[in-house]
Design a protein around this motif. Sequence first.
Motif, mmCIF file in Angstrom:
data_model
loop_
_atom_site.group_PDB
_atom_site.id
_atom_site.type_symbol
_atom_site.label_atom_id
_atom_site.label_comp_id
_atom_site.label_asym_id
_atom_site.label_seq_id
_atom_site.Cartn_x
_atom_site.Cartn_y
_atom_site.Cartn_z
ATOM 1 N N THR A 427 0.771 -1.175 -0.113
ATOM 2 C CA THR A 427 0.034 0.108 -0.108
ATOM 3 C C THR A 427 0.958 1.253 -0.138
ATOM 4 N N THR A 428 0.372 2.351 -0.503
ATOM 5 C CA THR A 428 0.990 3.740 -0.218
ATOM 6 C C THR A 428 0.774 4.456 0.993
ATOM 7 N N ASP A 429 -0.207 4.087 1.968
ATOM 8 C CA ASP A 429 -0.271 4.687 3.119
ATOM 9 C C ASP A 429 -0.936 3.852 3.988
ATOM 10 N N GLY A 430 -0.720 2.627 3.931
ATOM 11 C CA GLY A 430 -1.297 1.470 4.925
ATOM 12 C C GLY A 430 -2.767 1.135 4.786
ATOM 13 N N THR A 431 -3.490 1.677 3.842
ATOM 14 C CA THR A 431 -4.805 1.336 3.836
ATOM 15 C C THR A 431 -5.294 0.575 2.718
ATOM 16 N N PRO A 432 -6.391 -0.446 2.959
ATOM 17 C CA PRO A 432 -6.445 -1.357 1.770
ATOM 18 C C PRO A 432 -6.750 -0.806 0.321
ATOM 19 N N ALA A 433 -7.402 0.550 0.455
ATOM 20 C CA ALA A 433 -7.722 1.155 -0.804
ATOM 21 C C ALA A 433 -6.481 1.458 -1.523
ATOM 22 N N THR A 434 -5.519 1.679 -0.963
ATOM 23 C CA THR A 434 -4.322 1.952 -1.693
ATOM 24 C C THR A 434 -3.509 0.813 -2.061
ATOM 25 N N GLY A 435 -3.772 -0.622 -1.926
ATOM 26 C CA GLY A 435 -3.204 -1.897 -2.212
ATOM 27 C C GLY A 435 -3.253 -1.879 -3.772
ATOM 28 N N LEU A 436 -2.519 -3.170 -3.953
ATOM 29 C CA LEU A 436 -2.324 -3.369 -5.670
ATOM 30 C C LEU A 436 -3.519 -3.997 -6.086
ATOM 31 N N ASP A 437 -4.103 -3.801 -7.048
ATOM 32 C CA ASP A 437 -5.380 -4.631 -7.738
ATOM 33 C C ASP A 437 -5.199 -5.742 -8.485
ATOM 34 N N VAL A 438 -4.250 -6.546 -7.423
ATOM 35 C CA VAL A 438 -3.789 -8.045 -7.996
ATOM 36 C C VAL A 438 -5.022 -8.934 -7.039
ATOM 37 N N LEU A 439 -5.984 -9.058 -7.879
ATOM 38 C CA LEU A 439 -7.374 -9.603 -7.078
ATOM 39 C C LEU A 439 -7.510 -11.151 -7.411
#
Length: 453
Positions: A427-439
């Motif tokens: 992540t870029t700031d520790g939140t899931p919303a900024t994680g990688l879109d490898v789903l």
Amino acid sequence: MPPLRRVLLLATASALVLAGCTPGPPDEIESAAEAVRALPGVADVAVTRTFGPEPVQGNFGQRSETRPSTVRVEVVLAGALDPGEAGEAAGSAHRLLSSAARDVDERENVTVASDFVGSGLRVGAGPDTAADAVVDAVEDGYDLLAAGATTVGLALGEGNGSDPIAATAHVAAAAPSDLVDVAEAADELDRRAELEAPGVRYRSAGRVPDVDTVRLLVAAAGRPGVQDATYLAQERRITLQTDAESGAQSLADLRRWLEAQDFATADAPLAYTVLDAGYAETTGWVSGAEPAPSSPEPAGGATPWPDDAAAPDCTGPDLDVTLGVVDSAAGTRGVSVRARNVSGRPCAVQGVPDLVFENTAGQPQQDVTVQPAEPGLVPARVVVPDGEAVLALLLWHTMSTANDPDTTTTVQVTPIPGADPVPLDATTDGTPATGLDVLDGAEVRVGPWTRGD
């Protein structure tokens, strides 16, 4: 729609469900189906409606909305149509059904899907699929059937023009020899296709079939003792299952045959795997064309690192592993895994890192396919000077995060065999919303370790 009318309609639908009465298809779809049934080239139309999970519970236990449902319209094309006539009938039907689907009010909570069915053909489409894509798919399906296919299936997603999402045809033939003619037809149509016949499978990875490779695969399937022949385009590999016992002469003859073919080159290598009756495998290269090793050096004329054959292999503690910044372009994302040599001496790495993509709960993403960025490429041995770094590039297609899926927040990286996995924050700031879109279901291509300048 006025709020009061919507409430009444929802209450009525919920009451019908509770009473055991299943609402039928919306009137707009029924009317469109009748219009489709009257089109030239259409033999019949069937409309069915299925429901999903139970309604959502609202306040005080009352049901607050109807169950999501799917209305599926099956359009049966008349017999004895040529490809153009079949495509015209399907296109006209799709336009009528799509228009009706868009008119269905959200009160119904309905998804509308259509299937266009001919003798051996099934083309599925959604209401937002371009009509031209349906026409092209049906015409191509009829052409593939005329070339020798027994069944052709296509699932069209949303898209414009003749190349929508998921437009790969799944084609079956009665005999392996028929696949060559089918592949030639797909190549002429520029239609992506997966091919299958008894004992033969050609997995194209969403590409137009290569006719010469199909021809080689079919010939390999006909060799003595071969029970199953599969080609995987992602790996550029032919796998042959035989009934021969370990050490049998027929196994040696089969390998010699593969390596004697005038087919592959070092620039376009094709790997093979031969399995005996006990599933023990032997690998090699078709035509004997082993690929050239990858270069450990970057382009641009940088001074090469010293190549020390006596340098030991790096161990896990020798490498400081980090994750780079994500870059995006044309529907593809990329990020690099970097490994810096902190051992105080030169050491060597070779191959690709092992990767596990985890969501915020620490669970691995499901059905993630990790494959070489360049199938057939032999990774070079890279001697890394103390303090220098190598990197491996990861590439994947962008995936939708519109419905808040579990993104990848941690990548577990094992830089070399035998090392402990290194958890890297993705992540870029520790939140899931900024994680990688490898789903779940992602395909990730991984490059070999190369110089990290």
